[in-house]
Motif scaffolding. Structure first.
Motif, PDB file in Angstrom:
ATOM      1  N   UNK A 133       8.048 -13.696  10.844  1.00  0.00           N
ATOM      2  CA  UNK A 133       7.490 -13.818  12.194  1.00  0.00           C
ATOM      3  C   UNK A 133       7.550 -15.264  12.684  1.00  0.00           C
ATOM      4  N   UNK A 134       7.401 -16.223  11.768  1.00  0.00           N
ATOM      5  CA  UNK A 134       7.433 -17.644  12.134  1.00  0.00           C
ATOM      6  C   UNK A 134       8.850 -18.194  12.251  1.00  0.00           C
ATOM      7  N   UNK A 135       9.803 -17.560  11.595  1.00  0.00           N
ATOM      8  CA  UNK A 135      11.167 -18.104  11.531  1.00  0.00           C
ATOM      9  C   UNK A 135      11.813 -18.369  12.894  1.00  0.00           C
ATOM     10  N   UNK A 136      11.691 -17.497  13.888  1.00  0.00           N
ATOM     11  CA  UNK A 136      12.323 -17.804  15.188  1.00  0.00           C
ATOM     12  C   UNK A 136      11.763 -19.070  15.849  1.00  0.00           C
ATOM     13  N   UNK A 137      10.559 -19.466  15.484  1.00  0.00           N
ATOM     14  CA  UNK A 137       9.941 -20.650  16.079  1.00  0.00           C
ATOM     15  C   UNK A 137      10.272 -21.934  15.314  1.00  0.00           C
ATOM     16  N   UNK A 138      10.997 -21.826  14.208  1.00  0.00           N
ATOM     17  CA  UNK A 138      11.341 -23.016  13.427  1.00  0.00           C
ATOM     18  C   UNK A 138      12.159 -23.975  14.283  1.00  0.00           C
ATOM     19  N   UNK A 139      11.754 -25.232  14.287  1.00  0.00           N
ATOM     20  CA  UNK A 139      12.421 -26.218  15.144  1.00  0.00           C
ATOM     21  C   UNK A 139      13.332 -27.155  14.362  1.00  0.00           C
ATOM     22  N   UNK A 140      13.411 -26.963  13.057  1.00  0.00           N
ATOM     23  CA  UNK A 140      14.296 -27.812  12.260  1.00  0.00           C
ATOM     24  C   UNK A 140      14.897 -26.987  11.132  1.00  0.00           C
ATOM     25  N   UNK A 141      15.988 -27.499  10.616  1.00  0.00           N
ATOM     26  CA  UNK A 141      16.630 -26.846   9.477  1.00  0.00           C
ATOM     27  C   UNK A 141      15.687 -26.831   8.281  1.00  0.00           C
ATOM     28  N   UNK A 142      14.970 -27.918   8.070  1.00  0.00           N
ATOM     29  CA  UNK A 142      14.030 -28.004   6.950  1.00  0.00           C
ATOM     30  C   UNK A 142      12.948 -26.934   7.071  1.00  0.00           C
ATOM     31  N   UNK A 143      12.415 -26.749   8.271  1.00  0.00           N
ATOM     32  CA  UNK A 143      11.391 -25.728   8.471  1.00  0.00           C
ATOM     33  C   UNK A 143      11.958 -24.334   8.223  1.00  0.00           C
ATOM     34  N   UNK A 144      13.172 -24.100   8.709  1.00  0.00           N
ATOM     35  CA  UNK A 144      13.796 -22.788   8.506  1.00  0.00           C
ATOM     36  C   UNK A 144      14.021 -22.523   7.017  1.00  0.00           C
ATOM     37  N   UNK A 145      14.508 -23.517   6.295  1.00  0.00           N
ATOM     38  CA  UNK A 145      14.717 -23.345   4.847  1.00  0.00           C
ATOM     39  C   UNK A 145      13.386 -23.116   4.151  1.00  0.00           C
ATOM     40  N   UNK A 146      12.358 -23.845   4.554  1.00  0.00           N
ATOM     41  CA  UNK A 146      11.030 -23.642   3.976  1.00  0.00           C
ATOM     42  C   UNK A 146      10.517 -22.232   4.203  1.00  0.00           C
ATOM     43  N   UNK A 147      10.720 -21.704   5.407  1.00  0.00           N
ATOM     44  CA  UNK A 147      10.279 -20.337   5.701  1.00  0.00           C
ATOM     45  C   UNK A 147      11.096 -19.311   4.920  1.00  0.00           C
ATOM     46  N   UNK A 148      12.389 -19.552   4.756  1.00  0.00           N
ATOM     47  CA  UNK A 148      13.202 -18.658   3.931  1.00  0.00           C
ATOM     48  C   UNK A 148      12.743 -18.702   2.473  1.00  0.00           C
ATOM     49  N   UNK A 149      12.361 -19.891   2.007  1.00  0.00           N
ATOM     50  CA  UNK A 149      11.842 -20.009   0.643  1.00  0.00           C
ATOM     51  C   UNK A 149      10.534 -19.234   0.507  1.00  0.00           C
ATOM     52  N   UNK A 150       9.659 -19.360   1.506  1.00  0.00           N
ATOM     53  CA  UNK A 150       8.404 -18.604   1.486  1.00  0.00           C
ATOM     54  C   UNK A 150       8.675 -17.104   1.492  1.00  0.00           C
ATOM     55  N   UNK A 151       9.599 -16.671   2.345  1.00  0.00           N
ATOM     56  CA  UNK A 151       9.910 -15.250   2.439  1.00  0.00           C
ATOM     57  C   UNK A 151      10.417 -14.700   1.105  1.00  0.00           C
ATOM     58  N   UNK A 152      11.452 -15.332   0.565  1.00  0.00           N
ATOM     59  CA  UNK A 152      12.052 -14.815  -0.667  1.00  0.00           C
ATOM     60  C   UNK A 152      11.152 -15.034  -1.880  1.00  0.00           C
ATOM     61  N   UNK A 153      10.452 -16.159  -1.913  1.00  0.00           N
ATOM     62  CA  UNK A 153       9.559 -16.430  -3.049  1.00  0.00           C
ATOM     63  C   UNK A 153       8.418 -15.444  -3.139  1.00  0.00           C
ATOM     64  N   UNK A 154       7.789 -15.156  -2.012  1.00  0.00           N
ATOM     65  CA  UNK A 154       6.678 -14.199  -2.058  1.00  0.00           C
ATOM     66  C   UNK A 154       7.177 -12.777  -2.263  1.00  0.00           C
ATOM     67  N   UNK A 155       8.355 -12.457  -1.749  1.00  0.00           N
ATOM     68  CA  UNK A 155       8.908 -11.115  -1.974  1.00  0.00           C
ATOM     69  C   UNK A 155       9.165 -10.871  -3.458  1.00  0.00           C
ATOM     70  N   UNK A 156       9.512 -11.917  -4.187  1.00  0.00           N
ATOM     71  CA  UNK A 156       9.810 -11.786  -5.616  1.00  0.00           C
ATOM     72  C   UNK A 156       8.591 -11.382  -6.436  1.00  0.00           C
ATOM     73  N   UNK A 157       7.411 -11.557  -5.883  1.00  0.00           N
ATOM     74  CA  UNK A 157       6.185 -11.174  -6.583  1.00  0.00           C
ATOM     75  C   UNK A 157       6.123  -9.654  -6.765  1.00  0.00           C
ATOM     76  N   UNK A 158       6.962  -8.930  -6.070  1.00  0.00           N
ATOM     77  CA  UNK A 158       7.000  -7.461  -6.229  1.00  0.00           C
ATOM     78  C   UNK A 158       7.337  -7.064  -7.664  1.00  0.00           C
TER      79      UNK A 158
END
Length: 165
Positions: free
Chosen positions: A63-88
């Protein structure tokens, strides 16, 4: 990659970061779940917590990814997405072994096959959405909705009892 200010090597490293975190989170979530069980938590409550992390975390990041204003923020959000998904791994995958030890492999095979079919369909849908809108924002929203709905289904269907001994 040059549009984002990366060299080819930097682009490869940035692309790998979310997957390194995914591996670390899959491993560590199992360790954390085991410690919770050793401390007396009920198995189904541990599995529910892990699946809530694995559905709410990716949903919020997407939900936050479209609002990312930098590459670093986008990579951080992708890391959050995939990292938390791995907890499955410590949620759904372990839950199957808790409630259906004699059939866990069959259930995983079936659900993984359905997941692959959904992934194929998602690629087609992604192409259509991006082509018609010129943006991935709609894709992120649809995917966030899938995570949210799967979390709701999980919490409404989870039972702490043996299904197949």
């Amino acid at each position: 990659f040059k549009e984002l200010g990366f060299s080819l090597g930097g682009s490869g490293f940035a692309s790998a970061l979310p997957w390194f975190l995914t591996a670390a989170m899959a491993f560590s979530s199992g360790q954390i779940a085991d410690k919770m069980l050793q401390r007396g938590w009920e198995r189904w409550k541990v599995r529910r917590l892990m699946m809530n992390i694995a559905t709410i975390g990716p949903c919020a990041a997407l939900l936050a990814l479209p609002a990312a204003t930098s590459t670093t923020a986008a990579i951080g959000l992708l890391m959050l997405m995939l990292g938390t998904q791995a907890v499955s791994i410590a949620g759904y995958h372990s839950y199957l072994q808790d409630v259906a030890p004699s059939r866990a492999g069959s259930f995983l095979g079936i659900t993984n096959t359905l997941g692959v079919a959904a992934g194929i369909t998602a690629n087609l849908l992604t192409g259509h959405i991006v082509e018609s809108t010129g943006s991935f924002a709609g894709v992120f929203m649809v995917t966030a909705g899938m995570y949210a709905s799967s979390g709701l289904v999980w919490n409404s269907c989870l039972r702490g009892r043996m299904l197949f001994p």
